[in-house]
Design an enzyme around this catalytic site. Structure first.
Site, PDB file in Angstrom:
ATOM      1  N   MET A  65      -2.756   8.712  -5.323  1.00  0.00           N
ATOM      2  CA  MET A  65      -1.542   7.943  -5.060  1.00  0.00           C
ATOM      3  C   MET A  65      -1.843   6.475  -4.755  1.00  0.00           C
ATOM      4  O   MET A  65      -1.354   5.924  -3.772  1.00  0.00           O
ATOM      5  CB  MET A  65      -0.773   8.574  -3.902  1.00  0.00           C
ATOM      6  CG  MET A  65      -0.100   9.874  -4.254  1.00  0.00           C
ATOM      7  SD  MET A  65       1.280   9.598  -5.412  1.00  0.00           S
ATOM      8  CE  MET A  65       1.694  11.298  -5.839  1.00  0.00           C
TER       9      MET A  65
ATOM     10  N   HIS B 271      -3.758   1.925  -1.863  1.00  0.00           N
ATOM     11  CA  HIS B 271      -2.974   3.147  -1.712  1.00  0.00           C
ATOM     12  C   HIS B 271      -1.496   2.817  -1.586  1.00  0.00           C
ATOM     13  O   HIS B 271      -1.108   1.861  -0.918  1.00  0.00           O
ATOM     14  CB  HIS B 271      -3.441   3.939  -0.491  1.00  0.00           C
ATOM     15  CG  HIS B 271      -3.127   5.401  -0.598  1.00  0.00           C
ATOM     16  ND1 HIS B 271      -1.852   5.899  -0.409  1.00  0.00           N
ATOM     17  CD2 HIS B 271      -3.903   6.472  -0.898  1.00  0.00           C
ATOM     18  CE1 HIS B 271      -1.865   7.208  -0.574  1.00  0.00           C
ATOM     19  NE2 HIS B 271      -3.101   7.586  -0.878  1.00  0.00           N
ATOM     20  N   HIS B 272      -0.659   3.629  -2.250  1.00  0.00           N
ATOM     21  CA  HIS B 272       0.785   3.398  -2.225  1.00  0.00           C
ATOM     22  C   HIS B 272       1.366   3.584  -0.829  1.00  0.00           C
ATOM     23  O   HIS B 272       2.465   3.107  -0.529  1.00  0.00           O
ATOM     24  CB  HIS B 272       1.475   4.354  -3.206  1.00  0.00           C
ATOM     25  CG  HIS B 272       2.694   3.775  -3.840  1.00  0.00           C
ATOM     26  ND1 HIS B 272       3.549   2.906  -3.186  1.00  0.00           N
ATOM     27  CD2 HIS B 272       3.238   3.940  -5.080  1.00  0.00           C
ATOM     28  CE1 HIS B 272       4.548   2.570  -3.982  1.00  0.00           C
ATOM     29  NE2 HIS B 272       4.373   3.181  -5.129  1.00  0.00           N
ATOM     30  N   ALA B 273       0.648   4.273   0.053  1.00  0.00           N
ATOM     31  CA  ALA B 273       1.120   4.423   1.427  1.00  0.00           C
ATOM     32  C   ALA B 273       1.144   3.088   2.159  1.00  0.00           C
ATOM     33  O   ALA B 273       1.858   2.919   3.152  1.00  0.00           O
ATOM     34  CB  ALA B 273       0.234   5.409   2.190  1.00  0.00           C
TER      35      ALA B 273
ATOM     36  N   ASN C 164       6.900   0.843   2.069  1.00  0.00           N
ATOM     37  CA  ASN C 164       7.663   1.271   0.907  1.00  0.00           C
ATOM     38  C   ASN C 164       9.154   1.329   1.222  1.00  0.00           C
ATOM     39  O   ASN C 164       9.563   1.976   2.190  1.00  0.00           O
ATOM     40  CB  ASN C 164       7.175   2.645   0.439  1.00  0.00           C
ATOM     41  CG  ASN C 164       5.812   2.577  -0.209  1.00  0.00           C
ATOM     42  OD1 ASN C 164       5.682   2.304  -1.389  1.00  0.00           O
ATOM     43  ND2 ASN C 164       4.763   2.819   0.576  1.00  0.00           N
TER      44      ASN C 164
END
Length: 531
Positions: free
Chosen positions: A21, A138-140, A315
């Site tokens: 991810m 990381h998309h987090a 996000n």
């Protein structure tokens, strides 16, 4: 410590070895004409003095005891740049195709969660004499439009890097690890706050759901129950399968001015034109394998929920479904149908925007969600269940002026994104300095020939441009120097002061699908589904 929101943490919980991810980007850099130094070493020195400008580079995760709740961000007092910044020399001849394959391999591996969640690779040996820069995060930690601070850290607006103040000295923690009692107390406190926010949002959520499922009738003025018009099912294709962790990648550039010209001539949005180009390329690519669905392909399109001026590194995004109208042969009629579907999707998203939570209670969620994600991937359910969408397509606005990295000018800015189980292909687009950069990231087993699809994107762009300008006779193609094709997502920095004929249709021989051990799913037109 900083608590991850429920949405940020979901990218951690949903991550499996088959579905990393992280998002990334690939830039080609033009070195100064008189440059004679060691660029890799100069780049490391350049980065070491700027990473503190964005917190994503200097913080890491602290996991909760027994994964009872979402982790928290803490400062990394022992940042090891040798682990995060890598120097790669490509084998000869150093073609773009080789670089794309290398990026696919680098994008396949998981990031080390014991360290800050990012990597940068400086790649030399290209036959063009350029240097490539591949980075992933990381998309987090970041979404497509939260990259203002990241862009300021990595890039500059002039060949001469601006002077950056050194970070203030901070007191180091006595221990590199937080105590279990401290973490458990923080988790409990944060969970209580999340429940309070959830309860407070109930009236707004109920009102939003009511407006979608029970809209006011224009004829009677009364509320009646009906499903949203934009809700449709997607056909099964070779793209909608369980995936492996191996990636394939291809990048292409088209002139942004021509996209804008088409949008203005057809009275649609720029994103509608992007979707129409992707639709035409996908229709042609699937036809190579004999896959011609009667129903239109559906695209999952991320939609930003970020308020204007918000640059928080978290996000704030949702997803809408848009029909790609691939059941329509005429490209202009297809564009009109995409515009109508996109408008319906935006209307639906606008109605439910207030009801979409950015944070929600996390007690017990890491273990539950991670287990379900692993079960979904390993059970092969994506091969059996009907897909909601066929492809992910994202459009991220970028800077309209040139950027520089350690004195080298960025020639391209290709995004590299995330495929997933059931969505083996991600087509992300980013604007940069007069170009629209297409980055196609896929499961290598499902889409081993992603470069062919990328070539179809360029061909469909030229075809749609010719048809659009011919149909709207008053429009003339704008003259703009085009880049050769082929030569992360950030919001724009502040800038420094200061028609081609339609390509002749070529009939290509039918392709042979890559072998796969599992039984071919029905309705795939002869191509074995793979990921």
């Amino acid at each position: 410590m900083i608590h991850l929101s429920g949405m940020d943490a979901s990218f951690l919980h949903l991550e499996t070895p088959e579905s990393p991810m992280h998002v990334g980007s690939l830039q080609l850099l033009d070195l100064p004409a008189d440059y004679e130094g060691d660029f890799a070493e100069d780049a490391k020195k350049y980065l070491s003095g700027r990473l503190h400008l964005a917190s994503v580079f200097v913080r890491k995760l602290a996991m909760m005891p027994f994964d009872l709740a979402n982790p928290v961000w803490v400062d990394d007092d022992d940042l090891d740049l040798e682990h995060h910044i890598h120097h790669v020399i490509m084998p000869r001849p150093g073609t773009m195709a080789q670089l794309e394959r290398l990026v696919g391999r680098l994008h396949s591996s998981l990031l080390d969660r014991s360290r800050p969640l990012w990597e940068i690779h400086i790649i030399e040996g290209l036959q063009t004499g350029q240097v490539a820069l591949y980075s992933k995060m990381h998309h987090a930690a970041i979404d497509g439009q939260a990259g203002v601070a990241v862009a300021k850290a990595l890039f500059d607006i002039s060949e001469t890097p601006s002077v950056v103040k050194a970070p203030r000295a901070t007191r180091r923690r006595d221990s590199s690890q937080l105590g279990m009692a401290e973490l458990a107390s923080a988790a409990l406190s944060n969970t209580v706050q999340q429940y309070v926010k959830l309860i407070e949002s109930i009236p707004t959520t109920a009102k939003a759901i009511s407006s979608v499922l029970m809209p006011v009738s224009e004829a009677t003025g009364k509320r009646t129950f009906e499903l949203p018009k934009g809700v449709k099912t997607a056909p099964k294709t070779p793209l909608n399968v369980s995936i492996t962790n191996q990636r394939s990648f291809a990048g292409r550039s088209v002139p942004l001015a021509e996209i804008k010209q088409m949008a203005k001539a057809a009275n649609v949005s720029l994103n509608d034109v992007v979707l129409a180009i992707c639709a035409g390329a996908l229709k042609r690519y699937l036809a190579d394998y004999g896959c011609r669905p009667d129903k239109p392909l559906m695209a999952a399109v991320p939609v930003s929920l970020r308020s204007e001026g918000n640059t928080d590194l978290n996000n704030q995004v949702s997803t809408m479904l848009v029909s790609l109208a691939t059941d329509i042969s005429d490209p202009l009629e297809r564009l009109a149908a995409i515009h109508e579907s996109s408008s319906e999707g935006k209307k639906l998203t606008g109605n439910v925007k207030a009801a979409i939570p950015m944070d929600f209670p996390s007690l017990g969620m890491p273990t539950i969600v991670s287990g379900l994600a692993s079960l979904y991937g390993r059970s092969g359910l994506a091969d059996k269940l009907p897909p909601i969408a066929n492809v992910a397509i994202s459009n991220v606005p970028g800077p309209s002026f040139p950027l520089y990295f350690a004195g080298a000018r960025l020639a391209t800015y290709f995004p590299v994104s995330i495929p997933g189980h059931g969505l083996a292909l991600n087509m992300t687009v980013q604007s940069y300095n007069g170009s629209l950069e297409f980055g196609l990231t896929a499961c290598r087993r499902a889409v081993p020939d992603v470069a062919d699809l990328a070539d179809y994107v360029v061909a469909e762009h030229k075809k749609l441009l010719s048809l659009t300008l011919r149909h709207h006779s008053g429009a003339q193609p704008e003259v703009e120097e085009q880049k050769a094709a082929p030569p992360v997502a950030t919001a724009p920095l502040k800038p420094p002061s200061k028609r081609k004929p339609a390509a002749k249709k070529r009939v290509a021989p039918a392709k042979t699908a890559p072998p796969r051990s599992r039984k071919t799913a029905s309705g795939l037109g002869g191509r074995t589904p793979a990921r």
